[in-house]
Design a protein around this motif. Structure first.
Motif, mmCIF file in Angstrom:
data_model
loop_
_atom_site.group_PDB
_atom_site.id
_atom_site.type_symbol
_atom_site.label_atom_id
_atom_site.label_comp_id
_atom_site.label_asym_id
_atom_site.label_seq_id
_atom_site.Cartn_x
_atom_site.Cartn_y
_atom_site.Cartn_z
ATOM 1 N N SER A 97 13.499 28.806 25.002
ATOM 2 C CA SER A 97 13.418 30.271 25.018
ATOM 3 C C SER A 97 14.418 30.868 26.014
ATOM 4 N N SER A 98 14.610 30.223 27.164
ATOM 5 C CA SER A 98 15.593 30.743 28.124
ATOM 6 C C SER A 98 17.013 30.587 27.575
ATOM 7 N N LEU A 99 17.265 29.511 26.860
ATOM 8 C CA LEU A 99 18.584 29.324 26.245
ATOM 9 C C LEU A 99 18.856 30.421 25.211
ATOM 10 N N VAL A 100 17.843 30.760 24.418
ATOM 11 C CA VAL A 100 18.001 31.818 23.419
ATOM 12 C C VAL A 100 18.210 33.168 24.099
ATOM 13 N N LEU A 101 17.431 33.449 25.152
ATOM 14 C CA LEU A 101 17.581 34.728 25.855
ATOM 15 C C LEU A 101 18.959 34.860 26.506
ATOM 16 N N PHE A 102 19.429 33.811 27.150
ATOM 17 C CA PHE A 102 20.758 33.871 27.756
ATOM 18 C C PHE A 102 21.850 33.987 26.685
ATOM 19 N N SER A 103 21.662 33.335 25.562
ATOM 20 C CA SER A 103 22.634 33.449 24.473
ATOM 21 C C SER A 103 22.683 34.870 23.941
ATOM 22 N N LEU A 104 21.527 35.498 23.801
ATOM 23 C CA LEU A 104 21.500 36.892 23.362
ATOM 24 C C LEU A 104 22.149 37.812 24.384
ATOM 25 N N PHE A 105 21.899 37.547 25.664
ATOM 26 C CA PHE A 105 22.539 38.347 26.712
ATOM 27 C C PHE A 105 24.064 38.196 26.683
ATOM 28 N N LEU A 106 24.542 36.964 26.527
ATOM 29 C CA LEU A 106 25.993 36.741 26.465
ATOM 30 C C LEU A 106 26.599 37.401 25.229
ATOM 31 N N ALA A 107 25.890 37.373 24.119
ATOM 32 C CA ALA A 107 26.378 38.038 22.907
ATOM 33 C C ALA A 107 26.449 39.549 23.121
ATOM 34 N N PHE A 108 25.445 40.103 23.777
ATOM 35 C CA PHE A 108 25.445 41.538 24.059
ATOM 36 C C PHE A 108 26.575 41.908 25.016
ATOM 37 N N ALA A 109 26.785 41.084 26.046
ATOM 38 C CA ALA A 109 27.878 41.345 26.981
ATOM 39 C C ALA A 109 29.229 41.254 26.271
ATOM 40 N N GLY A 110 29.385 40.298 25.383
ATOM 41 C CA GLY A 110 30.618 40.198 24.610
ATOM 42 C C GLY A 110 30.816 41.396 23.704
ATOM 43 N N PHE A 111 29.723 41.879 23.094
ATOM 44 C CA PHE A 111 29.809 43.067 22.255
ATOM 45 C C PHE A 111 30.226 44.280 23.073
ATOM 46 N N LEU A 112 29.656 44.440 24.268
ATOM 47 C CA LEU A 112 30.033 45.568 25.124
ATOM 48 C C LEU A 112 31.516 45.506 25.511
ATOM 49 N N GLY A 113 32.001 44.314 25.794
ATOM 50 C CA GLY A 113 33.416 44.170 26.121
ATOM 51 C C GLY A 113 34.311 44.544 24.958
ATOM 52 N N THR A 114 33.945 44.109 23.762
ATOM 53 C CA THR A 114 34.722 44.445 22.576
ATOM 54 C C THR A 114 34.645 45.934 22.277
ATOM 55 N N ALA A 115 33.473 46.527 22.454
ATOM 56 C CA ALA A 115 33.327 47.960 22.217
ATOM 57 C C ALA A 115 34.163 48.769 23.203
ATOM 58 N N CYS A 116 34.152 48.372 24.472
ATOM 59 C CA CYS A 116 34.995 49.059 25.466
ATOM 60 C C CYS A 116 36.464 48.919 25.116
ATOM 61 N N TRP A 117 36.860 47.730 24.679
ATOM 62 C CA TRP A 117 38.243 47.494 24.274
ATOM 63 C C TRP A 117 38.629 48.436 23.132
ATOM 64 N N ALA A 118 37.755 48.594 22.163
ATOM 65 C CA ALA A 118 38.044 49.458 21.020
ATOM 66 C C ALA A 118 38.085 50.930 21.418
ATOM 67 N N ILE A 119 37.158 51.353 22.251
ATOM 68 C CA ILE A 119 37.111 52.758 22.673
ATOM 69 C C ILE A 119 38.339 53.110 23.499
ATOM 70 N N PHE A 120 38.655 52.292 24.488
ATOM 71 C CA PHE A 120 39.829 52.590 25.306
ATOM 72 C C PHE A 120 41.118 52.460 24.504
ATOM 73 N N GLY A 121 41.132 51.551 23.524
ATOM 74 C CA GLY A 121 42.298 51.437 22.654
ATOM 75 C C GLY A 121 42.520 52.703 21.854
ATOM 76 N N ALA A 122 41.432 53.288 21.359
ATOM 77 C CA ALA A 122 41.544 54.540 20.601
ATOM 78 C C ALA A 122 42.028 55.679 21.496
ATOM 79 N N ILE A 123 41.539 55.722 22.724
ATOM 80 C CA ILE A 123 41.964 56.771 23.650
ATOM 81 C C ILE A 123 43.441 56.604 24.013
ATOM 82 N N PHE A 124 43.823 55.395 24.373
ATOM 83 C CA PHE A 124 45.211 55.173 24.782
ATOM 84 C C PHE A 124 46.186 55.251 23.619
ATOM 85 N N GLN A 125 45.719 55.025 22.395
ATOM 86 C CA GLN A 125 46.602 55.144 21.239
ATOM 87 C C GLN A 125 47.109 56.574 21.117
#
Length: 123
Positions: A67-95
């Protein structure tokens, strides 16, 4: 290997600096779709290395339940999603900002790549 990497950086710098600003490259519009980018994320080696390193270094030595492995995996997936979302948002602004100064920006970035290549050659 560093010589090959430096030569590749020089090649990339020249491609960036010599590209026509605002010009369309043949066939790039068809391959640059949302679906292509979405599917590419599943074979992204940086994300795979991020997940493997984080789980094997920080989770498995200290937590032993599934269960801890699943929870940490979900947290890492969410953190990766936030990083990608920030990349896309700032890319749109800087474009919008960089479209006015595309040629100067390309030359500046190409010069930075050349500087990186020279620093590799000097070492």
């Amino acid at each position: 290997m560093s010589m090959l990497g430096g030569l590749y950086l020089v090649y990339l710098a020249m491609r960036i600096m010599m590209n026509n600003p605002g010009g369309k490259q043949g066939g790039s519009e068809k391959s640059n779709s949302f679906l292509a980018g979405f599917l590419l994320q599943f074979v992204n080696p940086k994300v795979m290395l991020y997940g493997i390193t984080a789980i094997s270094t920080f989770v498995i030595p200290f937590f032993h339940s599934n269960s801890s492995l699943v929870l940490f995996s979900l947290f890492l997936a969410f953190a990766g999603f936030l990083g990608t979302a920030c990349w896309a948002i700032f890319g749109a602004i800087f474009q919008k900002i960089l479209s006015k100064y595309e040629r100067a920006f390309r030359i500046f970035m190409g010069l930075l790549l050349l500087y990186s290549a020279v620093s590799i050659f000097v070492e």
